[in-house]
Design a protein around this motif. Structure first.
Motif, short mmCIF file in Angstrom:
data_model
loop_
_atom_site.label_atom_id
_atom_site.label_comp_id
_atom_site.label_asym_id
_atom_site.label_seq_id
_atom_site.Cartn_x
_atom_site.Cartn_y
_atom_site.Cartn_z
N PRO A 1 -9.08 10.03 11.33
CA PRO A 1 -7.70 9.60 10.33
C PRO A 1 -7.09 11.03 9.15
O PRO A 1 -8.50 10.82 7.69
CB PRO A 1 -8.60 8.78 9.84
CG PRO A 1 -10.25 8.82 9.70
CD PRO A 1 -10.01 9.90 10.26
N ALA B 1 -4.35 5.48 7.80
CA ALA B 1 -4.81 6.71 9.16
C ALA B 1 -5.37 6.27 9.47
O ALA B 1 -6.44 7.05 10.75
CB ALA B 1 -5.44 7.49 7.62
N GLY C 1 0.84 -1.07 0.44
CA GLY C 1 0.38 0.09 -0.02
C GLY C 1 0.68 1.55 -0.16
O GLY C 1 1.86 1.78 0.87
C1 LIG Z 1 -12.42 13.26 0.13
C2 LIG Z 1 -10.65 13.03 0.93
C3 LIG Z 1 -10.63 14.49 1.80
C4 LIG Z 1 -10.03 13.86 2.25
N1 LIG Z 1 -9.00 15.24 2.78
C5 LIG Z 1 -8.34 15.04 3.48
C6 LIG Z 1 -7.31 16.67 3.91
O1 LIG Z 1 -7.46 17.89 3.46
N2 LIG Z 1 -6.68 16.88 4.89
C7 LIG Z 1 -6.36 15.09 5.62
O2 LIG Z 1 -5.22 15.46 6.55
N3 LIG Z 1 -7.07 14.23 5.30
C8 LIG Z 1 -8.07 14.29 4.45
N4 LIG Z 1 -8.09 13.50 4.75
C9 LIG Z 1 -7.78 11.68 5.08
C10 LIG Z 1 -6.38 11.67 4.13
O3 LIG Z 1 -6.32 12.32 3.08
C11 LIG Z 1 -6.80 9.95 4.54
O4 LIG Z 1 -6.91 9.15 5.46
C12 LIG Z 1 -5.05 9.38 4.44
O5 LIG Z 1 -4.51 10.16 3.49
C13 LIG Z 1 -4.93 7.98 4.08
O6 LIG Z 1 -4.01 7.47 3.94
P1 LIG Z 1 -3.84 5.67 4.08
O7 LIG Z 1 -2.52 5.55 3.65
O8 LIG Z 1 -4.44 4.74 5.28
O9 LIG Z 1 -4.49 5.55 2.47
P2 LIG Z 1 -5.24 5.71 1.36
O10 LIG Z 1 -3.96 6.77 0.86
O11 LIG Z 1 -6.22 5.06 0.71
O12 LIG Z 1 -3.29 4.33 1.19
C14 LIG Z 1 -3.85 2.68 0.69
C15 LIG Z 1 -3.14 2.67 -1.05
O13 LIG Z 1 -3.23 1.06 -0.35
C16 LIG Z 1 -3.48 0.38 -1.38
N5 LIG Z 1 -4.04 -0.91 -1.69
C17 LIG Z 1 -5.07 -1.60 -1.42
N6 LIG Z 1 -5.21 -2.68 -1.29
C18 LIG Z 1 -3.69 -3.13 -1.94
C19 LIG Z 1 -3.86 -4.42 -2.29
N7 LIG Z 1 -4.40 -5.25 -1.65
N8 LIG Z 1 -1.83 -4.40 -2.61
C20 LIG Z 1 -1.25 -3.45 -3.01
N9 LIG Z 1 -1.61 -2.55 -2.36
C21 LIG Z 1 -3.23 -1.75 -1.98
C22 LIG Z 1 -4.37 1.49 -2.12
O14 LIG Z 1 -4.70 1.26 -3.93
C23 LIG Z 1 -3.98 3.07 -1.50
O15 LIG Z 1 -2.98 2.79 -2.66
C24 LIG Z 1 -8.70 12.91 3.00
C25 LIG Z 1 -10.42 12.17 3.20
C26 LIG Z 1 -10.95 12.07 1.94
C27 LIG Z 1 -11.25 10.84 1.16
#
Ligand SMILES: Cc1cc2nc3c(=O)[nH]c(=O)nc-3n(C[C@H](O)[C@H](O)[C@H](O)COP(=O)(O)OP(=O)(O)OC[C@H]3O[C@@H](n4cnc5c(N)ncnc54)[C@H](O)[C@@H]3O)c2cc1C
Length: 413
Positions: A392, A387, A10
């Motif tokens: 989150p 997150a 991810g």
């Molecule tokens: C519309 C929106 C606006 C937002 N705006 C803000 C903001 O302005 N400021 C802020 O602080 N937060 C904001 N957030 C929240 C924040 O951006 C996210 O919660 C955070 O970036 C998520 O990060 P993550 O690494 O947990 O998940 P993600 O960014 O979703 O990354 C997870 C990754 O894992 C990959 N993945 C999934 N399954 C697999 C698999 N089987 N094998 C390999 N890879 C896989 C996915 O494709 C993805 O790239 C926003 C959220 C949303 C929905």
């Protein structure tokens, strides 16, 4: 001496932060399901000169110290954005123009449909809300928002216009069942707090794609379009299988996908992993980038964000949000770019430039309880990040990546 190998599954902010720290000590291989890196950090060019942030767009340098440090180490600057916000109620005509998300700065005018005594209570409630919230935070941080509003005699009109719908649109969560502690923590991520700069939100110069490009420069291998389907603990490390049936062996792994995805890829999840990861539920958020001014509730608005709510049924929070990104991200372009989130009605399809759906964790009491136990499911062979470990926000993702790297033996010095 050969370096040990780590798989990062991810490539959102959580996985990339972990990869950035781990690569100083280990050979890091990133596996990403999508054809692009970044997850919710998703910068899209809408013209040769203009770009839009589809999801992660803003952060607060005070409340988000880890993402700020990451950008600084990577040599990336940020700049203050305009996050002025209008709140419009389509049912009673409530209009709070050009204010911050919690609306503590300006007093709106009474909508003609709203009786004078209801309005007088609303304005009194708005003024006492923050001091009373801070007081209850000291005494009873576990009290629910609903109970706090009831015990302190806040009116239903105040609750729906000041809190329920408008925070629902920002947090995508019905906040009523949350403890007040969680409300302050999560809204803190939106710039709620004391001191200079507490409300100032920043955007990444050049777009969030810039930090992704810099992080991947030093990694051993980055595979996109490679969803991992199975993860199991082997005799001496971790075995992975991708969607094509290819097998890989690593000394260690970070699982940095959403909680439900993490659970489904574990070949033999422990009862603790099932309980903790299974407690996080997600909702889909539709994000539409367009040039359709017909979608914008206040045509004459001078704000960057417009929250559209309806108090028609105060039992069910509802809301939609529209951003005018030229003003928010401070760029000049003859084209006016809008981003609508969970918008009611349909945008004129000939004016849609980009569209994407993102899954966002629902902030619930079950999630908050599970977060307490999250450190227990990571060890020095498999560590979880995402997150969903916190607010989150992007900051929570970054922080969880730091913790995952530390669990595997690489501290961020
Ligand atoms: C519309 C929106 C606006 C937002 N705006 C803000 C903001 O302005 N400021 C802020 O602080 N937060 C904001 N957030 C929240 C924040 O951006 C996210 O919660 C955070 O970036 C998520 O990060 P993550 O690494 O947990 O998940 P993600 O960014 O979703 O990354 C997870 C990754 O894992 C990959 N993945 C999934 N399954 C697999 C698999 N089987 N094998 C390999 N890879 C896989 C996915 O494709 C993805 O790239 C926003 C959220 C949303 C929905």
């Amino acid at each position: 001496m050969t370096r040990q190998t780590v798989a990062v599954i991810g490539a959102g902010v959580s996985g990339l932060t972990a990869a950035y720290i781990l690569q100083k000590r280990f050979d890091v291989h990133v596996f990403e399901a999508n054809s692009r890196l970044g997850g919710h950090a998703d910068t899209r060019s809408v013209s040769p000169t203009d770009f839009i942030e589809m999801a992660f767009a803003v952060f607060n340098p005070i409340h988000h110290p880890n993402i700020s440090r990451l950008l600084e180490e990577l040599g990336i600057t940020s700049y203050e954005v305009d996050l002025s916000t209008d709140v419009i109620c389509t049912n009673c005509g409530f209009a709070h123009l050009g204010d911050d998300p919690l609306g503590s700065q300006k007093v709106p005018l009474r909508p003609f449909k709203v009786k004078e005594d209801t309005w007088r209570r609303f304005t009194e409630d708005s003024q006492r809300f923050l001091p009373e919230l801070i007081a209850v935070l000291d005494e009873e941080p576990g009290k629910t928002v609903e109970q706090f509003l009831h015990d302190n005699g806040f009116s239903a009109y105040f609750a729906s216009h000041f809190l329920y719908e408008r925070l629902y649109a920002w947090l995508l969560t019905d906040i009523r069942k949350l403890p007040v502690r969680a409300l302050v923590e999560y809204v803190g991520g939106l710039g709620f707090g004391d001191g200079p700069g507490a409300f100032a939100m920043h955007a990444v110069s050049g777009g969030s794609r810039t930090y992704i490009e810099r992080i991947i420069q030093n990694l051993t291998a980055v595979k996109v379009s490679t969803p991992i389907q199975a993860v199991s603990r082997g005799e001496s490390g971790v075995d992975l299988r991708d969607f094509m049936g290819n097998n890989y062996h690593f000394d260690k792994a970070v699982i940095a996908v959403h909680a439900d995805q993490a659970l489904s890829m574990l070949s033999e999840p422990t009862p603790e992993e099932r309980a903790v990861l299974g407690a996080i539920k997600y909702s889909a958020v539709d994000v539409i980038v367009h040039t359709d001014e017909g979608m914008i509730p206040v045509k004459s608005s001078r704000s960057s964000m417009m929250l559209q709510v309806s108090c028609a049924n105060s039992r069910i929070p509802s809301g939609s949000m529209h951003g005018y990104f030229n003003r928010m991200l401070k760029f000049s372009s003859p084209t006016r770019y809008y981003v609508s989130y969970t918008a009611p009605g349909s945008v004129d399809s000939s004016r849609v430039l980009e569209r994407e759906t993102y899954d966002h964790p629902n902030i619930t009491p079950e999630m908050i309880e599970a977060q307490r136990r999250m450190p227990d499911i990571s060890d020095d062979v498999i560590a979880f990040a995402g997150a969903y470990h916190g607010a989150p926000t992007h900051e929570s993702g970054c922080k969880s990546g730091i913790a995952a790297a530390a669990a595997l033996g690489a501290d961020w010095d």
